[in-house]
Design a protein around this motif. Structure first.
Motif, short mmCIF file in Angstrom:
data_model
loop_
_atom_site.label_atom_id
_atom_site.label_comp_id
_atom_site.label_asym_id
_atom_site.label_seq_id
_atom_site.Cartn_x
_atom_site.Cartn_y
_atom_site.Cartn_z
N ALA A 21 0.83 -1.21 0.00
CA ALA A 21 0.00 0.00 0.00
C ALA A 21 0.86 1.26 0.00
O ALA A 21 0.52 2.25 -0.65
N ARG A 22 1.99 1.22 0.72
CA ARG A 22 2.85 2.41 0.79
C ARG A 22 3.52 2.70 -0.54
O ARG A 22 3.55 3.85 -0.99
N HIS A 31 2.61 1.69 -3.55
CA HIS A 31 1.72 1.80 -4.71
C HIS A 31 0.35 2.35 -4.30
O HIS A 31 -0.69 1.82 -4.69
N GLU A 32 0.40 3.42 -3.52
CA GLU A 32 -0.83 4.00 -2.98
C GLU A 32 -1.82 4.38 -4.06
O GLU A 32 -3.03 4.25 -3.90
N HIS A 33 -1.33 4.85 -5.20
CA HIS A 33 -2.22 5.30 -6.27
C HIS A 33 -2.06 4.44 -7.53
O HIS A 33 -2.33 4.89 -8.62
N ALA A 74 -7.17 0.96 3.46
CA ALA A 74 -7.14 1.54 2.11
C ALA A 74 -8.40 2.35 1.82
O ALA A 74 -8.34 3.42 1.21
N SER A 89 -8.44 5.84 3.35
CA SER A 89 -7.42 6.76 2.88
C SER A 89 -7.64 7.02 1.39
O SER A 89 -8.65 6.63 0.82
N SER A 134 -5.88 5.68 -0.90
CA SER A 134 -5.25 4.57 -1.62
C SER A 134 -6.23 3.93 -2.59
O SER A 134 -7.42 3.77 -2.30
N THR A 135 -5.72 3.54 -3.75
CA THR A 135 -6.53 2.83 -4.74
C THR A 135 -6.20 1.35 -4.78
O THR A 135 -6.68 0.63 -5.65
N VAL A 136 -5.37 0.88 -3.84
CA VAL A 136 -5.05 -0.54 -3.76
C VAL A 136 -6.22 -1.27 -3.11
O VAL A 136 -6.76 -0.82 -2.09
#
Length: 442
Positions: A308-309, A311-313, A373, A376, A378-380
């Protein structure tokens, strides 16, 4: 007119004769009632449209699993086969983890002797396994239906994408199953192979789709135990990631992660440049005995947080396949077999403590990562592919002695080694990918 009703049809007892006006009124009421009856009730409809239910496989214990239909030639399942009808509401996701195995007379979804993706040890039919009953069962969830695997739908989703299977040999087993399922619809080209198949990559040219296998039994950086080299313990570095796959995640759209069995092997744990614990180590090492459950949870949590860190987007999908139990009837390293030829009945064999805890860790950590996710930017996306219960009920689906060709002839009087951990192909592992597809689509 009704007022001129013939006298011959009148009641002879004058006292019972109705006045003409009242007779007309009651007649009209009767005609209206008959009209309403035909309007709302279909006299041709059957009394009930409920279909007879299919008896569970253990209702008639004396019957063996169904044999393949006469037209079966070892080929793939017919693409025109009727699909099970879903009974669950679209608003309520199906719980595929709760169900039973029921007979399925159709041929397997692909040819087990022709698919080139199958590792030799999983090709049970090609290695001489004669009984084929294990091929003819399907998983039936309790409150809904699990649709047949659709290679067309999976490849349509996979177009212009890269899916990677990351983990141990069971991750590889699932990846090979997916390749056989997809190759039954569209040809695949093996474009990369190294280290005895531990790292492989295929491309479906027609769809610009890629499937890879990354060997990473600990997910984090580690060194594997090797009796041949005199190494008695795994070495796990909990604060360092396995960059062999993590560094390529930027080019991967979906990762299917499966690990767990290697954590049960005696191991030494490192964190921050020092030894922080040990599982199953000799007393003379003077290391703190540590639960492998706690280490497994820590590794899964750190891995998902790192994905997640980094590849947050990135719009990634991370699916975690839950723990797949073994069925050795004794000690695996002493030739213990797996002799059963039918699935367990529902409720016949529950999960052991280890299987329960390992499954629980994956399900909980996947849910925690998904929650973090969603709260936040995040798109993961994170999800668990929960296969532990359905796998636990299939002691008949392993290679057993047929992890090599003609095992009893080749043994030459020596004990025959059995594989009661991995899955024959075709076999129960194909159901893992049925659930994976539904997880992706929803």
């Amino acid at each position: 007119m009704l007022t001129n009703f013939p006298k011959t049809y009148q009641l002879q007892n004058d006292k019972l004769l109705l006045p003409k006006k009242e007779f007309v009124t009651y007649t009209l009421y009767a005609l209206i009632a008959v009209a309403l009856l035909y309007l709302f009730v279909d006299p041709a409809a059957p009394a009930s449209s409920t279909k007879p239910s299919v008896a569970a496989p253990w209702i008639q214990e004396e019957l063996p699993p169904p044999s393949p239909p006469p037209s079966y030639q070892g080929g793939e399942r017919s693409r025109s086969s009727p699909q099970p009808q879903a009974v669950s509401s679209a608003a309520t996701p199906c719980d595929y983890s709760d169900g039973e195995w029921v007979p399925d007379p159709r041929p397997p979804p692909y040819n087990g002797t022709a698919c080139e993706a199958i590792k030799d040890g999983r090709s049970c039919m090609a290695n001489g396994r004669a009984d084929t009953g294990y091929l003819h069962w399907r998983w039936q969830p309790r409150r809904c239906d699990l649709p047949d695997f659709s290679p067309e739908a999976f490849l349509r989703w996979l177009r212009n994408r890269h899916m990677a299977f990351v983990g141990d040999s069971l991750a590889r087993n699932q990846a090979e199953s997916l390749m056989c399922l997809l190759s039954s619809w569209s040809p695949a080209e093996l474009v990369h192979r190294e280290e005895d198949g531990r790292f492989r990559r295929w491309v479906f040219r027609e769809h610009n789709a890629t499937v890879s296998i990354f060997w990473s039994p600990f997910l984090v950086k580690g060194a594997e135990k090797s009796e041949h080299a005199g190494v008695r313990y795994n070495e796990l570095y909990l604060d360092e990631f396995d960059e062999r796959w993590m560094s390529e995640l930027g080019a991967i759209d979906a990762a299917v992660v499966s690990a767990g069995q290697w954590f049960r092997i005696p191991s030494i744990y490192h964190d921050g440049g020092r030894v922080v614990g040990c599982y199953g180590c000799a007393a003379e090492l003077n290391h703190t005995e540590t639960s492998f459950f706690a280490v497994f949870r820590d590794v899964v949590r750190r891995t998902l947080a790192e994905v997640a860190r980094r590849h947050e987007h990135g719009g990634k999908l991370v699916a975690l396949t839950t723990f797949s139990p073994s069925h050795f009837e004794g000690e695996w390293n002493k030739g213990a077999p797996c002799t059963k030829t039918r699935p367990y009945k529902k409720g016949e064999k529950g999960l052991g403590y280890t299987e329960t805890e390992m499954r629980k860790i994956v399900v909980e950590e996947a849910a925690n990562a998904a929650g973090a996710a969603s709260s936040s930017s995040s798109t993961v996306r994170f999800a668990a592919v929960d296969v532990t219960t359905l796998a636990n009920m299939r002691p008949d689906g392993h290679p057993g002695p047929y992890m090599r060709k003609n095992p009893f002839a080749a043994a030459d009087g020596r004990p025959v080694q059995n594989d009661c951990l991995h899955w024959c192909m075709p076999g129960p592992v194909d159901t893992f990918n049925q659930i994976l597809l539904q997880t992706i689509l929803r």
